[in-house]
Design a protein around this motif. Sequence first.
Motif, PDB file in Angstrom:
ATOM      1  N   ILE A 185     -20.564  -9.744  48.244  1.00  0.00           N
ATOM      2  CA  ILE A 185     -19.307 -11.314  48.322  1.00  0.00           C
ATOM      3  C   ILE A 185     -17.667 -10.581  48.859  1.00  0.00           C
ATOM      4  CG2 ILE A 185     -17.581 -13.691  47.377  1.00  0.00           C
ATOM      5  CD1 ILE A 185     -20.925 -13.676  45.920  1.00  0.00           C
ATOM      6  N   GLY A 186     -17.484 -10.668  50.430  1.00  0.00           N
ATOM      7  CA  GLY A 186     -16.706  -9.445  50.330  1.00  0.00           C
ATOM      8  C   GLY A 186     -15.257 -11.243  50.431  1.00  0.00           C
ATOM      9  N   ILE A 187     -14.911 -11.355  49.487  1.00  0.00           N
ATOM     10  CA  ILE A 187     -13.860 -12.599  50.437  1.00  0.00           C
ATOM     11  C   ILE A 187     -12.185 -11.957  49.505  1.00  0.00           C
ATOM     12  CG2 ILE A 187     -14.811 -14.461  50.139  1.00  0.00           C
ATOM     13  CD1 ILE A 187     -13.321 -15.146  47.287  1.00  0.00           C
ATOM     14  N   GLY A 188     -12.037 -10.482  49.225  1.00  0.00           N
ATOM     15  CA  GLY A 188     -10.645 -10.066  49.141  1.00  0.00           C
ATOM     16  C   GLY A 188      -9.687  -9.788  47.924  1.00  0.00           C
ATOM     17  N   VAL A 189     -11.427  -9.975  46.469  1.00  0.00           N
ATOM     18  CA  VAL A 189     -10.785 -10.911  45.526  1.00  0.00           C
ATOM     19  C   VAL A 189     -12.208 -10.006  44.319  1.00  0.00           C
ATOM     20  CG1 VAL A 189      -9.970 -12.364  43.304  1.00  0.00           C
ATOM     21  CG2 VAL A 189      -9.397 -13.069  45.615  1.00  0.00           C
ATOM     22  N   PRO A 190     -11.599  -9.149  43.116  1.00  0.00           N
ATOM     23  CA  PRO A 190     -12.613  -8.210  43.266  1.00  0.00           C
ATOM     24  C   PRO A 190     -13.285  -9.086  41.603  1.00  0.00           C
ATOM     25  CG  PRO A 190     -10.573  -7.822  42.724  1.00  0.00           C
ATOM     26  CD  PRO A 190     -10.116  -8.892  43.799  1.00  0.00           C
ATOM     27  N   GLY A 191     -14.431  -9.119  41.743  1.00  0.00           N
ATOM     28  CA  GLY A 191     -15.599  -9.601  40.848  1.00  0.00           C
ATOM     29  C   GLY A 191     -15.349 -11.192  40.436  1.00  0.00           C
ATOM     30  N   ILE A 192     -15.710 -11.243  42.414  1.00  0.00           N
ATOM     31  CA  ILE A 192     -15.495 -12.580  42.398  1.00  0.00           C
ATOM     32  C   ILE A 192     -17.539 -12.779  42.249  1.00  0.00           C
ATOM     33  CG2 ILE A 192     -16.419 -15.026  44.376  1.00  0.00           C
ATOM     34  CD1 ILE A 192     -13.313 -14.625  44.551  1.00  0.00           C
ATOM     35  N   LYS A 193     -18.086 -13.129  41.715  1.00  0.00           N
ATOM     36  CA  LYS A 193     -19.860 -13.933  41.894  1.00  0.00           C
ATOM     37  C   LYS A 193     -19.842 -15.053  41.893  1.00  0.00           C
ATOM     38  CE  LYS A 193     -20.103 -10.041  38.699  1.00  0.00           C
ATOM     39  NZ  LYS A 193     -21.458  -9.593  37.664  1.00  0.00           N
TER      40      LYS A 193
ATOM     41  N   ALA B 154     -15.162 -21.351  35.321  1.00  0.00           N
ATOM     42  CA  ALA B 154     -13.184 -21.787  35.327  1.00  0.00           C
ATOM     43  C   ALA B 154     -12.536 -20.348  33.996  1.00  0.00           C
ATOM     44  CB  ALA B 154     -12.252 -22.439  35.656  1.00  0.00           C
ATOM     45  N   SER B 155     -13.454 -21.429  32.848  1.00  0.00           N
ATOM     46  CA  SER B 155     -12.790 -20.529  31.572  1.00  0.00           C
ATOM     47  C   SER B 155     -13.957 -18.841  32.007  1.00  0.00           C
ATOM     48  CB  SER B 155     -13.456 -20.933  30.004  1.00  0.00           C
ATOM     49  OG  SER B 155     -15.117 -21.451  30.437  1.00  0.00           O
ATOM     50  N   HIS B 156     -14.790 -18.964  32.128  1.00  0.00           N
ATOM     51  CA  HIS B 156     -15.402 -17.269  32.102  1.00  0.00           C
ATOM     52  C   HIS B 156     -14.374 -16.949  33.220  1.00  0.00           C
ATOM     53  CE1 HIS B 156     -17.614 -14.112  33.519  1.00  0.00           C
ATOM     54  NE2 HIS B 156     -18.549 -14.416  32.652  1.00  0.00           N
ATOM     55  N   ASN B 157     -14.144 -17.127  33.761  1.00  0.00           N
ATOM     56  CA  ASN B 157     -13.206 -16.221  34.925  1.00  0.00           C
ATOM     57  C   ASN B 157     -11.254 -15.864  34.079  1.00  0.00           C
ATOM     58  OD1 ASN B 157     -14.842 -16.154  37.053  1.00  0.00           O
ATOM     59  ND2 ASN B 157     -13.763 -18.183  38.117  1.00  0.00           N
ATOM     60  N   ALA B 158     -10.765 -16.816  33.561  1.00  0.00           N
ATOM     61  CA  ALA B 158      -9.629 -16.552  33.219  1.00  0.00           C
ATOM     62  C   ALA B 158      -9.804 -15.882  31.234  1.00  0.00           C
ATOM     63  CB  ALA B 158      -9.705 -17.953  32.108  1.00  0.00           C
ATOM     64  N   ALA B 159     -11.193 -15.981  30.629  1.00  0.00           N
ATOM     65  CA  ALA B 159     -11.054 -14.420  30.034  1.00  0.00           C
ATOM     66  C   ALA B 159     -11.256 -13.922  30.430  1.00  0.00           C
ATOM     67  CB  ALA B 159     -12.447 -15.145  29.398  1.00  0.00           C
TER      68      ALA B 159
ATOM     69  N   TYR C  61      -2.189 -13.374  39.322  1.00  0.00           N
ATOM     70  CA  TYR C  61      -2.180 -14.003  40.247  1.00  0.00           C
ATOM     71  C   TYR C  61      -3.230 -14.151  41.183  1.00  0.00           C
ATOM     72  CZ  TYR C  61       3.149 -12.924  40.073  1.00  0.00           C
ATOM     73  OH  TYR C  61       4.013 -13.456  39.752  1.00  0.00           O
ATOM     74  N   TYR C  62      -4.567 -13.664  40.049  1.00  0.00           N
ATOM     75  CA  TYR C  62      -5.688 -14.054  40.651  1.00  0.00           C
ATOM     76  C   TYR C  62      -6.357 -15.549  40.270  1.00  0.00           C
ATOM     77  CZ  TYR C  62      -6.102  -9.260  42.673  1.00  0.00           C
ATOM     78  OH  TYR C  62      -6.348  -7.745  43.763  1.00  0.00           O
ATOM     79  N   LEU C  63      -6.335 -15.654  39.286  1.00  0.00           N
ATOM     80  CA  LEU C  63      -6.438 -17.238  38.791  1.00  0.00           C
ATOM     81  C   LEU C  63      -6.486 -17.827  39.600  1.00  0.00           C
ATOM     82  CD1 LEU C  63      -7.430 -17.382  35.314  1.00  0.00           C
ATOM     83  CD2 LEU C  63      -5.569 -18.018  34.860  1.00  0.00           C
ATOM     84  N   PRO C  64      -5.035 -18.409  40.273  1.00  0.00           N
ATOM     85  CA  PRO C  64      -5.926 -20.026  40.754  1.00  0.00           C
ATOM     86  C   PRO C  64      -7.138 -19.590  41.792  1.00  0.00           C
ATOM     87  CG  PRO C  64      -2.728 -19.287  40.932  1.00  0.00           C
ATOM     88  CD  PRO C  64      -4.151 -18.397  40.260  1.00  0.00           C
ATOM     89  N   VAL C  65      -7.034 -18.701  42.897  1.00  0.00           N
ATOM     90  CA  VAL C  65      -7.872 -18.373  43.163  1.00  0.00           C
ATOM     91  C   VAL C  65      -9.751 -18.603  42.802  1.00  0.00           C
ATOM     92  CG1 VAL C  65      -9.639 -16.412  45.236  1.00  0.00           C
ATOM     93  CG2 VAL C  65      -7.303 -16.885  44.465  1.00  0.00           C
ATOM     94  N   LEU C  66      -9.276 -17.106  41.955  1.00  0.00           N
ATOM     95  CA  LEU C  66     -10.941 -17.717  40.320  1.00  0.00           C
ATOM     96  C   LEU C  66     -10.978 -19.047  40.156  1.00  0.00           C
ATOM     97  CD1 LEU C  66     -10.446 -13.672  38.669  1.00  0.00           C
ATOM     98  CD2 LEU C  66     -11.534 -14.453  40.811  1.00  0.00           C
ATOM     99  N   PHE C  67      -9.947 -19.907  39.403  1.00  0.00           N
ATOM    100  CA  PHE C  67     -10.742 -21.312  38.519  1.00  0.00           C
ATOM    101  C   PHE C  67     -11.768 -21.221  39.723  1.00  0.00           C
ATOM    102  CE2 PHE C  67      -6.994 -21.840  35.799  1.00  0.00           C
ATOM    103  CZ  PHE C  67      -7.964 -20.277  34.830  1.00  0.00           C
ATOM    104  N   VAL C  68     -10.818 -22.072  41.923  1.00  0.00           N
ATOM    105  CA  VAL C  68     -11.460 -22.726  42.207  1.00  0.00           C
ATOM    106  C   VAL C  68     -12.531 -22.332  42.399  1.00  0.00           C
ATOM    107  CG1 VAL C  68     -11.626 -22.938  45.004  1.00  0.00           C
ATOM    108  CG2 VAL C  68      -8.903 -22.943  43.956  1.00  0.00           C
TER     109      VAL C  68
ATOM    110  N   GLY D  76     -14.014 -20.702  40.729  1.00  0.00           N
ATOM    111  CA  GLY D  76     -15.284 -20.721  39.280  1.00  0.00           C
ATOM    112  C   GLY D  76     -15.801 -22.215  39.199  1.00  0.00           C
ATOM    113  N   ILE D  77     -15.149 -22.958  39.329  1.00  0.00           N
ATOM    114  CA  ILE D  77     -15.841 -24.479  39.030  1.00  0.00           C
ATOM    115  C   ILE D  77     -16.386 -24.606  40.172  1.00  0.00           C
ATOM    116  CG2 ILE D  77     -14.453 -26.690  39.785  1.00  0.00           C
ATOM    117  CD1 ILE D  77     -11.690 -25.848  38.600  1.00  0.00           C
ATOM    118  N   ILE D  78     -16.978 -24.727  41.269  1.00  0.00           N
ATOM    119  CA  ILE D  78     -17.488 -24.649  42.138  1.00  0.00           C
ATOM    120  C   ILE D  78     -18.232 -24.126  42.510  1.00  0.00           C
ATOM    121  CG2 ILE D  78     -17.877 -23.691  44.682  1.00  0.00           C
ATOM    122  CD1 ILE D  78     -15.561 -24.048  46.005  1.00  0.00           C
ATOM    123  N   SER D  79     -18.391 -22.697  41.684  1.00  0.00           N
ATOM    124  CA  SER D  79     -19.996 -21.869  41.033  1.00  0.00           C
ATOM    125  C   SER D  79     -20.008 -22.990  40.128  1.00  0.00           C
ATOM    126  CB  SER D  79     -19.536 -20.892  41.601  1.00  0.00           C
ATOM    127  OG  SER D  79     -18.706 -20.255  39.953  1.00  0.00           O
ATOM    128  N   GLY D  80     -19.184 -22.944  39.414  1.00  0.00           N
ATOM    129  CA  GLY D  80     -20.027 -23.993  38.066  1.00  0.00           C
ATOM    130  C   GLY D  80     -21.332 -25.272  39.134  1.00  0.00           C
TER     131      GLY D  80
END
Length: 165
Positions: free
Chosen positions: A28-36, A111-116, A132-139, A141-145
């Motif tokens: 998943i190459g959207i420019g933010v590391p760790g997104i799954k 969302a909490s997984h990404n926050a941790a 700074y990555y957190l807003p993108v990761l929250f979005v 995380g919520i969609i995948s959740g």
Amino acid sequence: MRSRRVAVLGLLASLAIILGYVESLIPIGIGVPGIKIGFANMVIVAVLYFDGAVSALIISVIRVFLIGFMFGNMSSIIYSLAGALFSLFVMWGLKKFDRFSIVGVSAAGGASHNAAQIAVASVLLETTGIFYYLPVLFVFGIISGIIIGITGGIITGRLKGIVRQ
């Protein structure tokens, strides 16, 4: 009945590990590391609803360590374990309120997984710039959740029928 429950939970742990492996093959190459997407978490959500927090915790820890040892490294285990434990704690707490659907609980878990994981990364890397990555990761995380919650709900319904037979 106990041996049947252990067998079902063992199969679910195996399924979570297989799903974790399959996910590691999907870039998943959207420019933010760790997104799954978190395919393995659909099993954890289902087990949380089907058999409770203790079984979900056991399967989650087994999954994190085995996937980490097979396909990752110590860093991936640390990040995954932090995310898995915190998200399971959040999901368990929200489930206890009985006001949230499985989809809502799963979205909060994403969302909490990404926050941790961001919190652990901040400590290990000794920087707050990573937040700074957190807003993108929250979005994400919520969609995948939400996706995981819908799928986990289907799995939960089918498991209730299998074990009660």
